[in-house]
Scaffold this active site. Structure first.
Site, PDB file in Angstrom:
ATOM      1  N   HIS A 221      21.115  50.529 -65.246  1.00 29.71           N
ATOM      2  CA  HIS A 221      21.831  51.304 -66.268  1.00 29.71           C
ATOM      3  C   HIS A 221      22.433  50.108 -67.243  1.00 29.71           C
ATOM      4  O   HIS A 221      21.426  49.567 -67.973  1.00 29.71           O
ATOM      5  CB  HIS A 221      23.177  51.802 -65.471  1.00 29.71           C
ATOM      6  CG  HIS A 221      23.784  52.860 -66.124  1.00 29.71           C
ATOM      7  ND1 HIS A 221      23.587  53.324 -67.418  1.00 29.71           N
ATOM      8  CD2 HIS A 221      24.951  53.618 -65.603  1.00 29.71           C
ATOM      9  CE1 HIS A 221      24.216  54.325 -67.726  1.00 29.71           C
ATOM     10  NE2 HIS A 221      25.130  54.579 -66.708  1.00 29.71           N
ATOM     11  N   HIS A 260      13.049  55.363 -69.539  1.00 27.64           N
ATOM     12  CA  HIS A 260      14.403  56.400 -69.456  1.00 27.64           C
ATOM     13  C   HIS A 260      14.255  57.381 -68.661  1.00 27.64           C
ATOM     14  O   HIS A 260      13.244  58.050 -68.348  1.00 27.64           O
ATOM     15  CB  HIS A 260      14.755  56.847 -70.856  1.00 27.64           C
ATOM     16  CG  HIS A 260      16.236  57.376 -70.781  1.00 27.64           C
ATOM     17  ND1 HIS A 260      16.803  58.442 -70.587  1.00 27.64           N
ATOM     18  CD2 HIS A 260      17.344  56.475 -71.332  1.00 27.64           C
ATOM     19  CE1 HIS A 260      18.055  58.315 -70.699  1.00 27.64           C
ATOM     20  NE2 HIS A 260      18.241  57.217 -71.092  1.00 27.64           N
ATOM     21  N   ASP A 311      18.903  49.634 -74.653  1.00 27.88           N
ATOM     22  CA  ASP A 311      19.389  48.350 -74.515  1.00 27.88           C
ATOM     23  C   ASP A 311      18.459  47.272 -74.988  1.00 27.88           C
ATOM     24  O   ASP A 311      19.124  45.896 -75.164  1.00 27.88           O
ATOM     25  CB  ASP A 311      19.618  48.194 -72.847  1.00 27.88           C
ATOM     26  CG  ASP A 311      20.806  48.732 -72.243  1.00 27.88           C
ATOM     27  OD1 ASP A 311      21.613  48.963 -72.996  1.00 27.88           O
ATOM     28  OD2 ASP A 311      20.822  49.008 -71.101  1.00 27.88           O
TER      29      ASP A 311
HETATM   30  C1  ACO Z   1      21.514  52.695 -71.321  1.00 27.27           C
HETATM   31  C2  ACO Z   1      20.969  52.727 -70.307  1.00 27.27           C
HETATM   32  O1  ACO Z   1      21.223  52.879 -69.267  1.00 27.27           O
HETATM   33  S1  ACO Z   1      19.325  52.950 -70.452  1.00 27.27           S
HETATM   34  C3  ACO Z   1      18.597  52.433 -68.895  1.00 27.27           C
HETATM   35  C4  ACO Z   1      18.680  50.887 -68.935  1.00 27.27           C
HETATM   36  N1  ACO Z   1      17.934  50.664 -67.618  1.00 27.27           N
HETATM   37  C5  ACO Z   1      16.693  49.684 -67.932  1.00 27.27           C
HETATM   38  O2  ACO Z   1      16.237  49.468 -68.989  1.00 27.27           O
HETATM   39  C6  ACO Z   1      16.069  49.225 -66.521  1.00 27.27           C
HETATM   40  C7  ACO Z   1      14.635  49.512 -66.498  1.00 27.27           C
HETATM   41  N2  ACO Z   1      14.108  50.888 -66.610  1.00 27.27           N
HETATM   42  C8  ACO Z   1      13.991  51.702 -65.429  1.00 27.27           C
HETATM   43  O3  ACO Z   1      14.047  50.893 -64.304  1.00 27.27           O
HETATM   44  C9  ACO Z   1      13.646  53.027 -65.505  1.00 27.27           C
HETATM   45  O4  ACO Z   1      12.852  53.334 -66.532  1.00 27.27           O
HETATM   46  C10 ACO Z   1      15.166  53.802 -65.463  1.00 27.27           C
HETATM   47  C11 ACO Z   1      15.937  53.443 -64.289  1.00 27.27           C
HETATM   48  C12 ACO Z   1      15.747  53.934 -66.887  1.00 27.27           C
HETATM   49  C13 ACO Z   1      14.485  55.311 -65.474  1.00 27.27           C
HETATM   50  O5  ACO Z   1      13.996  55.495 -64.132  1.00 27.27           O
HETATM   51  P1  ACO Z   1      13.214  56.622 -63.509  1.00 27.27           P
HETATM   52  O6  ACO Z   1      13.788  57.953 -64.027  1.00 27.27           O
HETATM   53  O7  ACO Z   1      12.914  56.690 -62.088  1.00 27.27           O
HETATM   54  O8  ACO Z   1      11.733  56.245 -64.280  1.00 27.27           O
HETATM   55  P2  ACO Z   1      10.449  57.182 -64.458  1.00 27.27           P
HETATM   56  O9  ACO Z   1      10.209  58.299 -63.517  1.00 27.27           O
HETATM   57  O10 ACO Z   1      10.400  57.486 -65.992  1.00 27.27           O
HETATM   58  O11 ACO Z   1       9.383  56.212 -64.129  1.00 27.27           O
HETATM   59  C14 ACO Z   1       7.914  56.310 -64.441  1.00 27.27           C
HETATM   60  C15 ACO Z   1       7.078  55.304 -63.992  1.00 27.27           C
HETATM   61  O12 ACO Z   1       7.223  54.318 -64.835  1.00 27.27           O
HETATM   62  C16 ACO Z   1       7.617  52.918 -64.319  1.00 27.27           C
HETATM   63  N3  ACO Z   1       8.605  52.408 -65.026  1.00 27.27           N
HETATM   64  C17 ACO Z   1       9.852  53.159 -65.598  1.00 27.27           C
HETATM   65  N4  ACO Z   1      10.690  51.953 -66.144  1.00 27.27           N
HETATM   66  C18 ACO Z   1       9.962  50.934 -66.196  1.00 27.27           C
HETATM   67  C19 ACO Z   1      10.107  49.704 -66.580  1.00 27.27           C
HETATM   68  N5  ACO Z   1      11.165  49.410 -67.584  1.00 27.27           N
HETATM   69  N6  ACO Z   1       9.145  48.779 -66.273  1.00 27.27           N
HETATM   70  C20 ACO Z   1       8.049  48.862 -65.820  1.00 27.27           C
HETATM   71  N7  ACO Z   1       7.811  50.066 -65.359  1.00 27.27           N
HETATM   72  C21 ACO Z   1       8.611  51.090 -65.469  1.00 27.27           C
HETATM   73  C22 ACO Z   1       8.241  53.408 -62.947  1.00 27.27           C
HETATM   74  O13 ACO Z   1       8.191  52.404 -62.021  1.00 27.27           O
HETATM   75  C23 ACO Z   1       7.637  54.588 -62.512  1.00 27.27           C
HETATM   76  O14 ACO Z   1       6.294  54.343 -62.080  1.00 27.27           O
HETATM   77  P3  ACO Z   1       5.627  54.966 -60.676  1.00 27.27           P
HETATM   78  O15 ACO Z   1       5.776  56.210 -61.048  1.00 27.27           O
HETATM   79  O16 ACO Z   1       4.369  54.360 -60.394  1.00 27.27           O
HETATM   80  O17 ACO Z   1       6.932  54.685 -59.675  1.00 27.27           O
HETATM   81  O1  OAA Z   2      21.285  58.364 -69.789  1.00 29.06           O
HETATM   82  C1  OAA Z   2      21.075  57.409 -69.176  1.00 29.06           C
HETATM   83  O2  OAA Z   2      20.550  57.876 -67.815  1.00 29.06           O
HETATM   84  C2  OAA Z   2      21.257  56.263 -69.279  1.00 29.06           C
HETATM   85  C3  OAA Z   2      21.653  55.848 -70.914  1.00 29.06           C
HETATM   86  O3  OAA Z   2      20.757  56.182 -71.665  1.00 29.06           O
HETATM   87  C4  OAA Z   2      22.882  55.721 -71.138  1.00 29.06           C
HETATM   88  O4  OAA Z   2      23.926  56.093 -70.173  1.00 29.06           O
HETATM   89  O5  OAA Z   2      23.455  55.620 -72.196  1.00 29.06           O
END
Ligand code: ACO
Ligand code: OAA
Length: 375
Positions: A221, A260, A311
């Site tokens: 997050h 996301h 981010d």
């Molecule tokens: C302000 C915020 O909070 S924005 C989010 C900030 N977090 C990050 O940047 C952390 C990196 N990103 C992630 O871990 C994820 O994309 C999350 C947590 C944001 C969302 O998680 P989910 O909803 O489960 O992602 P989603 O279902 O779309 O993932 C689809 C596939 O892409 C992959 N994937 C998603 N994000 C990434 C990533 N950043 N790097 C590599 N692979 C990824 C997943 O592993 C998944 O693969 P799988 O189907 O083989 O398991």
């Molecule tokens: O909506 C989400 O899951 C994470 C995010 O981008 C935020 O909190 O700004």
């Protein structure tokens, strides 16, 4: 990514309540706060106007904005007991733990006794959180006890002023303003949902915000902006970044700052902060970090159709402003506290305790075995 079915794990795709505060990813992209488009807010608004929009329900007129800014300025001082606690926290503590403790301690000293106080308690948190993190940071790192009551008109300018001991440049204050607007609110993200779950038990505002800080801390997050910085600062050129990213993808590593839970094609906040990161790169004469970041973005899209979330370019933007990496996520807190508190108001207004069910996966029946007979 675009065709991915949105399954139920992580409550994905399920409505867990209603909100009038925000839409996220309606028709694939887009973000609005009470109907206002994020691009327009980032271009035209002051963060304090957005805070007013979220917390008081409407954009302020000039007199209301002036009064609100004056009120927030008057709430920047910290009680001595809170400063004493902050002084006990070591320099190597994680600043998000400092934020969590700061919010919690404020709740001991200025407890929300009744929900009638929720507006004032929220304004106090909004005004005090930058003071909390900067007081601790300057004391633990520079050995100085700063006066947290500055005359800066903006929350972002105030933060940079406390951090550096000098007022921010116009450019830096502008970028902070945009950044705080982008981070202010995002529907039922994990930290906001934490705040709403806590609020649904009719708990106090400080408990809701303290819990939300804990949820925002994680690298999936808010912690992703720091994790992204820790990654990109290792690379000296765009070609090196490409090689390393390909290796990470091969090893199935998560690339922080990408993907996301809700957006499927892009995060509308990315283009906005990316533009400011580019301007800051030119301002500092950077020829490494911005090209590295752009290449990572291109490779991730080419290889995985994964896009930068809010981010990723925040990492380089904050870095170009000289902000220490470990303070990145606390800045997110200083902004998102507006969204958290506004959601707590909503939850309280139409409350039912949040208590979902679980699919049981344990044994049907377990036979009691006396302790002396257990293997
Ligand atoms: C302000 C915020 O909070 S924005 C989010 C900030 N977090 C990050 O940047 C952390 C990196 N990103 C992630 O871990 C994820 O994309 C999350 C947590 C944001 C969302 O998680 P989910 O909803 O489960 O992602 P989603 O279902 O779309 O993932 C689809 C596939 O892409 C992959 N994937 C998603 N994000 C990434 C990533 N950043 N790097 C590599 N692979 C990824 C997943 O592993 C998944 O693969 P799988 O189907 O083989 O398991
Ligand atoms: O909506 C989400 O899951 C994470 C995010 O981008 C935020 O909190 O700004």
């Amino acid at each position: 990514m675009a065709d991915k079915p949105i399954g139920g794990a992580g409550l994905r795709g399920q409505s867990a309540g209603s909100t009038a505060l925000c839409t996220v990813g309606k028709s694939g992209a887009g973000l609005t706060y009470r109907g206002y488009d994020i691009q327009e807010l980032a271009d035209k608004a002051r963060f304090e106007e957005v805070a007013h929009l979220l917390l008081k329900g409407k954009l302020p007129n000039q007199a209301e904005l002036d009064a609100y800014v004056t009120k927030l300025k008057g709430l920047r001082g910290l009680p001595q007991a809170l400063k004493t606690v902050l002084e006990q926290i070591p320099a190597d503590a994680h600043p998000m733990d400092v934020m969590r403790t700061g919010a919690s301690m404020l709740g001991n000293l200025e407890t929300e006794e009744s929900f009638d106080q929720q507006q004032d308690v929220s304004d106090r948190l909004l005004a005090a959180l930058p003071s909390i993190i900067c007081y601790w940071y300057r004391f633990s790192h520079d050995g100085v006890r700063i006066d947290t009551e500055t005359d800066d008109d903006s929350v972002g300018g105030h933060f940079l002023h406390l951090l550096r001991g000098a007022p921010a440049s116009e450019l830096h204050a502008r970028v902070m303003n945009v950044s705080l607007i982008l981070y202010a609110e995002h529907e039922f993200n994990a930290s906001t949902f934490t705040a709403r779950v806590c609020a649904s038990t009719l708990s106090d505002m400080h408990s809701c915000v303290t819990g939300a800080i804990g949820s925002l801390r994680g690298p999936l997050h808010g912690g992703a902006n720091e994790a992204a910085m820790a990654m990109i600062e290792n690379w000296q050129s765009a070609d090196e970044a490409e090689r390393e990213i390909l290796g990470m993808l091969e090893r199935k590593d998560k690339i922080m700052g990408f993907g996301h839970a809700i957006y499927r094609e892009s995060d509308p906040r990315n283009a906005i902060i990316k533009k400011w990161s580019k301007q800051l790169a030119e301002d500092v004469g950077d020829s490494v970090l911005y090209p590295v970041s752009e290449r990572v973005e291109a490779v991730m899209w080419r290889e995985k159709k994964l896009f930068c979330n809010a981010d990723f370019f925040h990492a380089s933007a904050y870095h170009f402003m000289g902000i220490p990496t470990k303070l990145f996520t606390p800045i997110f807190v200083c902004s998102r506290v507006t969204g958290w508190c506004a959601h707590v108001f909503e939850q309280r207004e139409n409350n039912r305790i949040i208590r979902p069910s679980a699919d049981y996966t344990g044994p049907e029946h377990s036979e009691w075995v006396p302790i002396e007979e257990r293997p």
